[in-house]
Scaffold this motif. Structure first.
Motif, PDB file in Angstrom:
ATOM      1  N   LEU A 118     -12.566   0.337  -4.274  1.00 18.21           N
ATOM      2  CA  LEU A 118     -11.487   0.023  -3.347  1.00 18.21           C
ATOM      3  C   LEU A 118     -12.038  -0.324  -1.962  1.00 18.21           C
ATOM      4  N   LEU A 119     -11.683  -1.488  -1.501  1.00 16.30           N
ATOM      5  CA  LEU A 119     -12.007  -1.917  -0.141  1.00 16.30           C
ATOM      6  C   LEU A 119     -10.781  -1.772   0.739  1.00 16.30           C
ATOM      7  N   ASP A 120     -10.972  -1.385   1.982  1.00 13.82           N
ATOM      8  CA  ASP A 120      -9.862  -1.466   2.929  1.00 13.82           C
ATOM      9  C   ASP A 120      -9.823  -2.905   3.459  1.00 13.82           C
ATOM     10  N   PRO A 121      -8.771  -3.318   4.178  1.00 12.80           N
ATOM     11  CA  PRO A 121      -8.674  -4.725   4.612  1.00 12.80           C
ATOM     12  C   PRO A 121      -9.849  -5.198   5.459  1.00 12.80           C
ATOM     13  N   HIS A 122     -10.381  -4.341   6.346  1.00 13.11           N
ATOM     14  CA  HIS A 122     -11.486  -4.755   7.211  1.00 13.11           C
ATOM     15  C   HIS A 122     -12.753  -4.994   6.390  1.00 13.11           C
ATOM     16  N   SER A 123     -12.995  -4.108   5.445  1.00 12.06           N
ATOM     17  CA  SER A 123     -14.163  -4.260   4.572  1.00 12.06           C
ATOM     18  C   SER A 123     -13.983  -5.441   3.625  1.00 12.06           C
TER      19      SER A 123
END
Length: 406
Positions: free
Chosen positions: A327-332
Motif C-alpha cells: 500500500l502506497l499513500d498518495p505522496h509515495s
C-alpha cells in the motif's frame, strides 16, 4: 546553508553497511554541525530524534521503498521536526537561555502534527500552527494531544498566505527578538540536515542488499523540496546516490521552473490528493539554485522532474497493491508513478515513502476497494477535538494575535 559541504571518506560509506541508523546519523550531523555544538549534545539530539526505524522494503518489482513514516505522527516530517526540536533545546541549554520560545509553523499537511508532537512536551515553548481556510479537519487529524502550548490558527486564505505571514514575522526584527521567534518550516536549516543523514542510511541499506546505489534511481516527492535539496547535498558530500527524480503532483511548479527558468514561479496552488505537496513556491528552491550557482541547465542535467495527476495517483495505488500487495499513500504513489515514467525498465530503483497510507484513508480505500486498518495512534488523534483561531490572511492581524492572544 553551510559555507561548504565537507566530503565524507569513502571508507565511511563502505563501512556504513555495518552501522546503525543512529550511528550514521550522528556521523553525518557531526560532520555538518561539529563546529557549532558539542559532540555529547549532538549525540543526545540524534538519539532522541532518530529513535524509530527507517526500513528499506523490497516490494517485488525491482522497487525498494524507503519507509520514512515510522515516527510518532506517521510521516516523514517526524524526522526533521524532532531533530529541530531537540537541537533547539540543546542550544538553549548551551547558551543558558531562560526564556519562552515561540515557534511558528505554516502547513497544509503533515508538518503541523509532527512539529506539535516534537515540541509540545518541551518546557517554555509555544507552537503556533498556521493552516489554510477550511483545513481544520485535516489539521486536527495531524495535531496529536491536547497540550495548551499548541495554538492552531486557521488563516482565511491558502498555504502561500500562511507561509508569507510566517516569513514576515521572522523578518520583523523587533517582534522576533522580543518574542524569541523560531520558524519550524523548511526554511529552517535544522529541518534539512537530518534528511541529508537519511540518504547515507538509505545507501547503506541498498549496499546491504547487494545493490549499487550509484546505478539506482531515486524518486523523491517534492513539496517544499527539503528531501530533494538534501539529496543534492548528500551527493556533494561524496555519497554515491543514483539519478534523482523530482516527483511533483499537479502543482508542477518545479517542472515549469526547469523548463522555463525563474519566470515560471510562483503560481497558484491547486489542491490534490497529495496534499502535503501542494505548494506554490517551494521553500528550498533558493537553496537548490545556490548549490548549482544559479545554473538551471546544470540542475536540469542532474534532476528529472515529473508531474503526476490525481488520476495517476489513484491508478498507481491500485496497481501496486494489486501486483505487489503493498500500500502506497498518495505522496509515495507520486514518487512511484514518476519512476514508472522515467526509469520503467531499470533493474533496481528506490522511492521515498513519506506518510502512512492511513493518513489518506479515504483516498487509499477508494483506489483499492479494500478497508484500511488504521494504526491505534492515528485513530486516537483523529477523534481529538481541537479549537482554532480564525484570522484574515494578513500579517498585521497575526501580529496582533501573537502579541495579545486574549
Amino acid at each position: 546553508m553551510p559555507e561548504q559541504l565537507p566530503r565524507v571518506p569513502k571508507a565511511f560509506i563502505r563501512n556504513s553497511v555495518e552501522m546503525s541508523l543512529r550511528e550514521i546519523a550522528y556521523a553525518i550531523c557531526n560532520t555538518l554541525l561539529g563546529d557549532e555544538i558539542e559532540a555529547w549534545m549532538l549525540k543526545e539530539v540524534v538519539d532522541n530524534a532518530f529513535n524509530f526505524d527507517i526500513p528499506l522494503i523490497q516490494i517485488g518489482d525491482g522497487s525498494a521503498v524507503l519507509e520514512l513514516f515510522h515516527g510518532p505522527t506517521l510521516a516523514v516530517k517526524d524526522i526533521s521536526s524532532r531533530f529541530m526540536a531537540q537541537l533547539c533545546m540543546q542550544l538553549s541549554r548551551k547558551f543558558g537561555r531562560n526564556m519562552q520560545m515561540n515557534v511558528l509553523m505554516a502547513t497544509n499537511g503533515n508538518s503541523g502534527g509532527a512539529i506539535a508532537d516534537a515540541i509540545a512536551s518541551l518546557p517554555d515553548v509555544n507552537v503556533y500552527v498556521l493552516f489554510p481556510k477550511n483545513d481544520r479537519r485535516h489539521i486536527g487529524d495531524n495535531l496529536r494531544g491536547t497540550s495548551p502550548n499548541v495554538k492552531a490558527v486557521e488563516v482565511q486564505g491558502n498555504i502561500d498566505n500562511c507561509k508569507e505571514i510566517v516569513r514576515m514575522a521572522m523578518s520583523d526584527e523587533s517582534l522576533r527578538d522580543r518574542m524569541h521567534l523560531v520558524t519550524a518550516n523548511s526554511v529552517n536549516i535544522a529541518r534539512l540536515i537530518p534528511m541529508v543523514a537519511v540518504y547515507f542510511h538509505a545507501v547503506s541499506r541498498l549496499m546491504a542488499e547487494g545493490i549499487n546505489p550509484a546505478e539506482c534511481p531515486v524518486a523523491i516527492p517534492v513539496g517544499n523540496m527539503t528531501a530533494l535539496t538534501a539529496a543534492v547535498m548528500a551527493r556533494r558530500m561524496g555519497l554515491p546516490l543514483g539519478p534523482l527524480v523530482a516527483a511533483c503532483n499537479a502543482n508542477s511548479h518545479f517542472c515549469d521552473f526547469l523548463q522555463f527558468g525563474t519566470g515560471a514561479l510562483p503560481r497558484v496552488t491547486v489542491e490534490t490528493y497529495a496534499r502535503a505537496m501542494d505548494m506554490g513556491t517551494p521553500s528550498n528552491l533558493s537553496r537548490l539554485v545556490h548549490l548549482y550557482n544559479g545554473d538551471i541547465a546544470a540542475i536540469r542535467g542532474d534532476i528529472n522532474a515529473v508531474s503526476i495527476s490525481d488520476e495517476q495517483i489513484s491508478r498507481t495505488i491500485a496497481d501496486v497493491y494489486s501486483r505487489c500487495g503493498y500500500l502506497l499513500d498518495p505522496h509515495s504513489a507520486v514518487a512511484y508513478a514518476a519512476l514508472e515514467q522515467t526509469y520503467p525498465d531499470t533493474a533496481h530503483r528506490m522511492l521515498l515513502a513519506t506518510a502512512h497510507p492511513a493518513k489518506s484513508q479515504q483516498i487509499v480505500e477508494a483506489a483499492t476497494g479494500c478497508p484500511l486498518k488504521v494504526p491505534e495512534r492515528l485513530a486516537y488523534s483523529s477523534h481529538l477535538k481541537r479549537h482554532s483561531v480564525k484570522l484574515p490572511p494578513t500579517y498585521p492581524a497575526f501580529r496582533k494575535f501573537l502579541t495579545n492572544p486574549n
